[in-house]
Scaffold this active site. Sequence first.
Site, PDB file in Angstrom:
ATOM      1  N   GLY A  14      24.211  20.654 -34.979  1.00  0.00           N
ATOM      2  CA  GLY A  14      24.249  21.838 -35.844  1.00  0.00           C
ATOM      3  C   GLY A  14      25.395  22.786 -35.542  1.00  0.00           C
ATOM      4  O   GLY A  14      26.178  22.570 -34.611  1.00  0.00           O
ATOM      5  N   GLY A  17      24.334  24.211 -32.339  1.00  0.00           N
ATOM      6  CA  GLY A  17      23.978  23.129 -31.425  1.00  0.00           C
ATOM      7  C   GLY A  17      25.181  22.428 -30.822  1.00  0.00           C
ATOM      8  O   GLY A  17      25.218  22.138 -29.623  1.00  0.00           O
ATOM      9  N   LYS A 139       9.498  32.409 -35.949  1.00  0.00           N
ATOM     10  CA  LYS A 139       9.976  32.374 -34.552  1.00  0.00           C
ATOM     11  C   LYS A 139       8.901  32.927 -33.606  1.00  0.00           C
ATOM     12  O   LYS A 139       8.767  32.461 -32.471  1.00  0.00           O
ATOM     13  CB  LYS A 139      11.315  33.120 -34.423  1.00  0.00           C
ATOM     14  CG  LYS A 139      12.474  32.321 -35.044  1.00  0.00           C
ATOM     15  CD  LYS A 139      13.842  32.983 -34.916  1.00  0.00           C
ATOM     16  CE  LYS A 139      14.927  32.043 -35.469  1.00  0.00           C
ATOM     17  NZ  LYS A 139      16.290  32.624 -35.444  1.00  0.00           N
TER      18      LYS A 139
HETATM   19  P1  NDP Z   1      21.929  24.270 -38.607  1.00  0.00           P
HETATM   20  O1  NDP Z   1      21.613  24.577 -40.030  1.00  0.00           O
HETATM   21  O2  NDP Z   1      23.363  24.001 -38.290  1.00  0.00           O
HETATM   22  O3  NDP Z   1      20.982  23.068 -38.161  1.00  0.00           O
HETATM   23  C1  NDP Z   1      20.856  22.729 -36.815  1.00  0.00           C
HETATM   24  C2  NDP Z   1      20.246  21.385 -36.631  1.00  0.00           C
HETATM   25  O4  NDP Z   1      18.882  21.386 -36.987  1.00  0.00           O
HETATM   26  C3  NDP Z   1      20.783  20.251 -37.489  1.00  0.00           C
HETATM   27  O5  NDP Z   1      22.081  19.884 -37.138  1.00  0.00           O
HETATM   28  C4  NDP Z   1      19.758  19.194 -37.209  1.00  0.00           C
HETATM   29  O6  NDP Z   1      20.028  18.601 -35.955  1.00  0.00           O
HETATM   30  C5  NDP Z   1      18.482  20.023 -37.082  1.00  0.00           C
HETATM   31  N1  NDP Z   1      17.640  19.835 -38.267  1.00  0.00           N
HETATM   32  C6  NDP Z   1      17.906  20.212 -39.533  1.00  0.00           C
HETATM   33  N2  NDP Z   1      16.922  19.796 -40.356  1.00  0.00           N
HETATM   34  C7  NDP Z   1      16.026  19.133 -39.587  1.00  0.00           C
HETATM   35  C8  NDP Z   1      14.809  18.463 -39.846  1.00  0.00           C
HETATM   36  N3  NDP Z   1      14.303  18.375 -41.063  1.00  0.00           N
HETATM   37  N4  NDP Z   1      14.175  17.903 -38.803  1.00  0.00           N
HETATM   38  C9  NDP Z   1      14.655  17.979 -37.558  1.00  0.00           C
HETATM   39  N5  NDP Z   1      15.823  18.595 -37.261  1.00  0.00           N
HETATM   40  C10 NDP Z   1      16.486  19.159 -38.257  1.00  0.00           C
HETATM   41  O7  NDP Z   1      21.398  25.471 -37.667  1.00  0.00           O
HETATM   42  P2  NDP Z   1      22.175  26.773 -37.199  1.00  0.00           P
HETATM   43  O8  NDP Z   1      23.082  26.425 -36.068  1.00  0.00           O
HETATM   44  O9  NDP Z   1      22.711  27.472 -38.383  1.00  0.00           O
HETATM   45  O10 NDP Z   1      20.958  27.661 -36.635  1.00  0.00           O
HETATM   46  C11 NDP Z   1      20.489  27.555 -35.304  1.00  0.00           C
HETATM   47  C12 NDP Z   1      19.740  28.838 -34.943  1.00  0.00           C
HETATM   48  O11 NDP Z   1      20.626  29.958 -35.012  1.00  0.00           O
HETATM   49  C13 NDP Z   1      18.556  29.186 -35.839  1.00  0.00           C
HETATM   50  O12 NDP Z   1      17.488  29.680 -35.074  1.00  0.00           O
HETATM   51  C14 NDP Z   1      19.081  30.283 -36.739  1.00  0.00           C
HETATM   52  O13 NDP Z   1      18.078  31.154 -37.212  1.00  0.00           O
HETATM   53  C15 NDP Z   1      20.061  30.991 -35.822  1.00  0.00           C
HETATM   54  N6  NDP Z   1      21.163  31.636 -36.557  1.00  0.00           N
HETATM   55  C16 NDP Z   1      21.494  32.939 -36.252  1.00  0.00           C
HETATM   56  C17 NDP Z   1      22.532  33.563 -36.919  1.00  0.00           C
HETATM   57  C18 NDP Z   1      22.935  34.960 -36.560  1.00  0.00           C
HETATM   58  O14 NDP Z   1      23.823  35.549 -37.209  1.00  0.00           O
HETATM   59  N7  NDP Z   1      22.357  35.535 -35.533  1.00  0.00           N
HETATM   60  C19 NDP Z   1      23.302  32.888 -37.978  1.00  0.00           C
HETATM   61  C20 NDP Z   1      22.917  31.514 -38.160  1.00  0.00           C
HETATM   62  C21 NDP Z   1      21.873  30.931 -37.474  1.00  0.00           C
HETATM   63  P3  NDP Z   1      20.121  17.032 -35.678  1.00  0.00           P
HETATM   64  O15 NDP Z   1      20.342  16.347 -36.970  1.00  0.00           O
HETATM   65  O16 NDP Z   1      21.260  16.926 -34.705  1.00  0.00           O
HETATM   66  O17 NDP Z   1      18.830  16.670 -35.052  1.00  0.00           O
END
Ligand code: NDP
Length: 313
Positions: A14, A17, A139
């Site tokens: 992600g 990630g 959360k």
């Molecule tokens: P992403 O949208 O990039 O997703 C992260 C990973 O989640 C994906 O790469 C995938 O990992 C996994 N994922 C997605 N869908 C599924 C599914 N159906 N089942 C299992 N795994 C799944 O996440 P972000 O990096 O944007 O967000 C990460 C955290 O950061 C969140 O808690 C979000 O709320 C927070 N955040 C905070 C922000 C801020 O400004 N403070 C801004 C953006 C996010 P894989 O395929 O590798 O398993």
Amino acid sequence: MAMKSKVLIVGGTGYLGKRLVKASLAQGHETYVLHREEIGVDIEKVQMLLSFKQQGAHLVIGSFNDHQSLVKVVKLVDVVICAISGVHIRSHQILLQLKLVDAIKEAGNVKRFLPSEFGTDPARMENAMEPGRVTFDDKMVVRRAIEEAGIPFTYISANCFAGYFLGGLCQPGFILPSREQVRLLGDGNQKAIYVDEDDIATYSIKTIDDPRTLNKTVYIRPPQNILSQREVVQIWEKLIGKELLKSSISEQEFLAIMKEQDYAEQVGLTHYYHVCYEGCLANFEIGDGAEEASKLYPEVKYTTVEEYMTRYL
Ligand code: NDP
């Protein structure tokens, strides 16, 4: 010297990630990355996972639909960090982590769990607005499950991801800064806190073997990055050598426009509302039972807002 913990990153492909994987390797941790079976022939993800492997990470196969597969991978490590999606305009899977919590509970060996938080502290958002409160509520559901299971944790409150907020000069719907104009949210004077996503990952990894952060919330508040929207705009103006044309959107207008958007957009706009009109990130002192990352780790040379914004020149 104490051995460095072995780390499992879940959600490693992600936006955040992949930075956690990089930071974990950079800080010398034996790093495992979950390769979910379900990604199938998603070539971009598979290539990214292979690049992690080339950099020294171990890929471990598992699935959220197969409890035992999760237990098995969790048993390989000391620390689990989850960065599963939680942004509605992309994907929101926060509650899936309950399955990971079950696996960590059964495995019984995990010394620290960092759930997918990395934003506004949900414990402070009990009065948040609909529909965006779903992010905080979900959360908190995960936090309760962690604490009821007695799993040692650290919660990272990372404030604003720089890419979203600085890129758009704090305007929702924009991730590249205009050289012509900007719309201020209200008077543009509420302070928020902006953190380079790579720094979020660096600080997060720093916490995992640190007894000072055990069972605590760690806020990331780089002192130079606590700024209002106006101050962010001023920094950009200095960089481009030009003043932007400014208008303002009142709270009432913002809320009226929000109501016309679809659900996912509304969730995001609610978050901007709390940050930019209410100042929810910076309007409190960090109390007992919590820590601040730049104080704990002064050796980290964090990216300032100005440094971050030079990439848009
Ligand atoms: P992403 O949208 O990039 O997703 C992260 C990973 O989640 C994906 O790469 C995938 O990992 C996994 N994922 C997605 N869908 C599924 C599914 N159906 N089942 C299992 N795994 C799944 O996440 P972000 O990096 O944007 O967000 C990460 C955290 O950061 C969140 O808690 C979000 O709320 C927070 N955040 C905070 C922000 C801020 O400004 N403070 C801004 C953006 C996010 P894989 O395929 O590798 O398993």
